[in-house]
Design a protein around this motif. Sequence first.
Motif, short mmCIF file in Angstrom:
data_model
loop_
_atom_site.label_atom_id
_atom_site.label_comp_id
_atom_site.label_asym_id
_atom_site.label_seq_id
_atom_site.Cartn_x
_atom_site.Cartn_y
_atom_site.Cartn_z
N PRO A 1 8.02 3.99 8.88
CA PRO A 1 6.91 3.03 9.08
C PRO A 1 7.17 2.10 10.26
CG PRO A 1 7.44 3.21 6.75
CD PRO A 1 8.52 3.97 7.49
N LEU A 2 8.42 1.68 10.46
CA LEU A 2 8.74 0.83 11.61
C LEU A 2 8.50 1.58 12.91
CD1 LEU A 2 9.96 -1.76 12.87
CD2 LEU A 2 12.24 -0.73 12.55
N ALA A 3 8.95 2.83 12.97
CA ALA A 3 8.75 3.63 14.18
C ALA A 3 7.26 3.85 14.45
CB ALA A 3 9.48 4.97 14.04
N GLU A 4 6.52 4.14 13.38
CA GLU A 4 5.07 4.31 13.54
C GLU A 4 4.42 3.03 14.04
OE1 GLU A 4 4.33 7.60 9.92
OE2 GLU A 4 3.53 5.56 9.76
N LEU A 5 4.87 1.90 13.50
CA LEU A 5 4.31 0.61 13.90
C LEU A 5 4.58 0.35 15.38
CD1 LEU A 5 2.86 -1.97 12.84
CD2 LEU A 5 5.16 -2.95 12.49
N GLN A 6 5.79 0.72 15.82
CA GLN A 6 6.14 0.51 17.23
C GLN A 6 5.26 1.36 18.15
OE1 GLN A 6 10.31 1.20 16.49
NE2 GLN A 6 10.86 -0.96 16.86
N GLN A 7 4.74 2.47 17.63
CA GLN A 7 3.77 3.25 18.40
C GLN A 7 2.41 2.55 18.49
OE1 GLN A 7 4.57 6.32 19.86
NE2 GLN A 7 6.64 5.75 19.20
N ARG A 8 2.12 1.77 17.43
CA ARG A 8 0.79 1.17 17.33
C ARG A 8 0.68 -0.17 18.06
NH1 ARG A 8 -2.36 3.47 13.17
NH2 ARG A 8 -1.18 4.84 11.79
N VAL A 9 1.74 -0.97 18.01
CA VAL A 9 1.67 -2.32 18.60
C VAL A 9 2.88 -2.54 19.49
CG1 VAL A 9 0.37 -3.25 16.64
CG2 VAL A 9 2.86 -3.43 16.66
N ASP A 10 2.71 -3.40 20.50
CA ASP A 10 3.79 -3.65 21.45
C ASP A 10 4.86 -4.57 20.87
OD1 ASP A 10 2.65 -2.09 23.37
OD2 ASP A 10 1.48 -3.74 24.24
N ASP A 11 4.39 -5.60 20.13
CA ASP A 11 5.33 -6.63 19.66
C ASP A 11 5.41 -6.56 18.13
OD1 ASP A 11 6.75 -8.83 18.97
OD2 ASP A 11 5.33 -10.30 19.81
N VAL B 1 0.86 -1.20 0.00
CA VAL B 1 0.00 0.00 0.00
C VAL B 1 0.89 1.24 0.00
CG1 VAL B 1 -1.82 -1.25 1.24
CG2 VAL B 1 -0.13 0.10 2.53
N PRO B 2 0.33 2.43 -0.25
CA PRO B 2 1.16 3.64 -0.27
C PRO B 2 1.86 3.89 1.07
CG PRO B 2 -0.97 4.06 -1.29
CD PRO B 2 -1.06 2.71 -0.65
N PRO B 3 3.02 4.56 1.04
CA PRO B 3 3.87 4.69 2.23
C PRO B 3 3.15 5.14 3.50
CG PRO B 3 5.04 5.50 0.32
CD PRO B 3 3.67 5.14 -0.15
N ARG B 4 2.31 6.16 3.41
CA ARG B 4 1.69 6.68 4.63
C ARG B 4 0.71 5.70 5.27
NH1 ARG B 4 3.43 11.70 5.28
NH2 ARG B 4 3.58 13.04 3.45
N ALA B 5 0.22 4.73 4.49
CA ALA B 5 -0.76 3.78 5.01
C ALA B 5 -0.10 2.54 5.61
CB ALA B 5 -1.72 3.38 3.89
N ILE B 6 1.20 2.38 5.40
CA ILE B 6 1.84 1.10 5.72
C ILE B 6 1.67 0.70 7.19
CG2 ILE B 6 4.10 -0.03 5.96
CD1 ILE B 6 4.85 1.31 3.25
N SER B 7 2.01 1.59 8.13
CA SER B 7 2.05 1.15 9.53
C SER B 7 0.66 0.72 10.01
CB SER B 7 2.64 2.24 10.43
OG SER B 7 1.81 3.38 10.46
N ALA B 8 -0.38 1.41 9.59
CA ALA B 8 -1.73 1.03 10.01
C ALA B 8 -2.12 -0.32 9.43
CB ALA B 8 -2.74 2.11 9.60
N VAL B 9 -1.80 -0.54 8.15
CA VAL B 9 -2.20 -1.80 7.49
C VAL B 9 -1.38 -2.97 8.04
CG1 VAL B 9 -2.38 -2.98 5.27
CG2 VAL B 9 -2.99 -0.56 5.44
#
Lengths: 365, 365
Positions: A105-115, A74-82
């Motif tokens: 995206p990795l940093a954003e993902l780390q904000q969203r999920v613990d593991d 998906v487009p870059p800005r959507a990656i961490s949510a998807v």
Amino acid sequence: MSRALARSAPVPEPVVVVGTGMVGSSVGCALTEAGFQVHLEDAVPTHAQVAASLGAGTAAPADPAAVGLVVVAVPPRAISAVVADALSRFPAAAVTDVGSVKSRPLAELQQRVDDVSRYVGSHPMAGSHVAGPTAADPFLFLDRTWVVCEHPTADPAAVAAVEALVRACRARLVRMDPVEHDAAVAHVSHLPHLVSSLVAGVLRDLPADHLALAGQGVRDVTRVAAGDPRLWEQIVGMNAEVISVELGALQTRLDALREALGDGPAALTDWLEQGRAGTRRIPGKHGGAHTEWARMVVEIPDAPNALGRLFTDIGDAGLNVEDITIEHDPTRRVGYLSLDVEADTRDTLAALLTDAGWSVEAAGR
Amino acid sequence: MSRALARSAPVPEPVVVVGTGMVGSSVGCALTEAGFQVHLEDAVPTHAQVAASLGAGTAAPADPAAVGLVVVAVPPRAISAVVADALSRFPAAAVTDVGSVKSRPLAELQQRVDDVSRYVGSHPMAGSHVAGPTAADPFLFLDRTWVVCEHPTADPAAVAAVEALVRACRARLVRMDPVEHDAAVAHVSHLPHLVSSLVAGVLRDLPADHLALAGQGVRDVTRVAAGDPRLWEQIVGMNAEVISVELGALQTRLDALREALGDGPAALTDWLEQGRAGTRRIPGKHGGAHTEWARMVVEIPDAPNALGRLFTDIGDAGLNVEDITIEHDPTRRVGYLSLDVEADTRDTLAALLTDAGWSVEAAGR
């Protein structure tokens, strides 16, 4: 998994591809062709159906518990949510993405999920100028670089799953830290794109008779600037910190140019020499050492099947040809074909073609 | 003058070409092929002899009083001195040059001689990446732009002689004031070259594993930066005043980029959109309106004469093909050929090739 490659671990299937644009659909086609089971998802369901009809997999949903690998395209800005959503929906799956930027995206993902251990980002270097599922190509990644960006908390099984994906798509696997990757693509992709747009933007207000003098040089330099601004905004925006630093280096070199213009011939020659030295560090297209290409020009007479005969003769010579450019409209009486061939084979090929009756000019390059 | 074109005044012969590098030798070949008598001179006499052996004319001296036209094809910094010498040695001749910059050589010439009426500068837009008399090509100028830069004190007969030269070389004649010409080439040639070198120079110090990620974009953007720094120093140096102004415009646009990076998505998209708008103003290769090209990719199977058959089928379709790129080494089992065709003919060609048994993908572009 009938045709898994002998030399590598198999891709854990079934695979889910989320996002069936050109890259996602091509991943689906490559995996399907390699014998793996692929399920396709897209925010626009008809896109997934089009991709399925082109051999990218099935648009039917997968059994969430069974899914072994999810590819987020998906487009870059959507990656961490998807990716976060995929980690939650497919509890046993490794999850990767195929975006052009890896740290944010990795940093954003780390904000969203613990593991984030089941997530391992990746970046196939292919096909950015093409859009939509109808451009799906099972061979898109063949012999192209595909970077896998392991992070410190990545699960080795997830890394293995993503590396298996790369091999199944027959790409060349390169391992790189996410930060290192983003620095590299800033230099070899994002900065060249911005510089291309920099000079292209200056063309906007020119009189048409100035633009009529445009030759191949400005066309080459500005080609990538024709890329989709909304996609490139996301790529550049997601890598903005690195790019800001690099724009500083560019500014320093621009200041040096303005100084050299005042300092006279030796300073300007030196500045231009630095640029030439930079071009020589770019490796050959398929990752090998820098190849010196030499150009030859062949006259194409107005005769039935002239191009066909020419390519038969080139094929008989069995030599490596890089780029082919038709210099003039082939529907005209006489056309010219430029061939870029490895420098040390040019004379051989020119002699063979001359013997075969072609009019050949070896051009310095 | 056996084959002078009916529609134009003949080139006043004999013609003297001073400087038998690639461009001078090609002028000699084109004029000789058109039936005109050409004498060749070079600071290195063997170069003139090589050019003569390739059909560019004779290395024997001309009768100075009889010479009708002198074509000066020497590096930019040498032009005014060589033109002044030609005006003095050939008292009845029109004199032109083929350099990339027009105002400064004219101003220098006006310092050297009182009467510049027999001099009319010109600039064929062809072949700058090629060097030496062995690259001589009678068709180098075919269908290329050749700018003739009349100045206020130019003798109409000299203008007519230079325009006859352009037509005899079968180039497309464009008339432009010297100052206007230099502004135009600053925009469409010199500035793109400098920007290419700007980004190429930044590649010098990169780690090799960053450069390994280089794709087609950075190759396109930096291609012209591989050009000869000593030649480009002269071109840029001779047009330094105009280029300094243009570097100011570039700086303004670079500052806007750095601001947009901080301002967020909409500002950055807008900035990139300006670049895309600029690329769309570049006219078609042969001076026509901007053509929308569409890309299609054809799979080349490992079969005898596959490329030959493909080009036969393309030729049968009779459609206009712009660029052809072999995506993979054609010596491998399967290769891919990218064809850029006029956007509105792509579907027709794709259908014809599919009917002929080829595997074709129409790629968005």
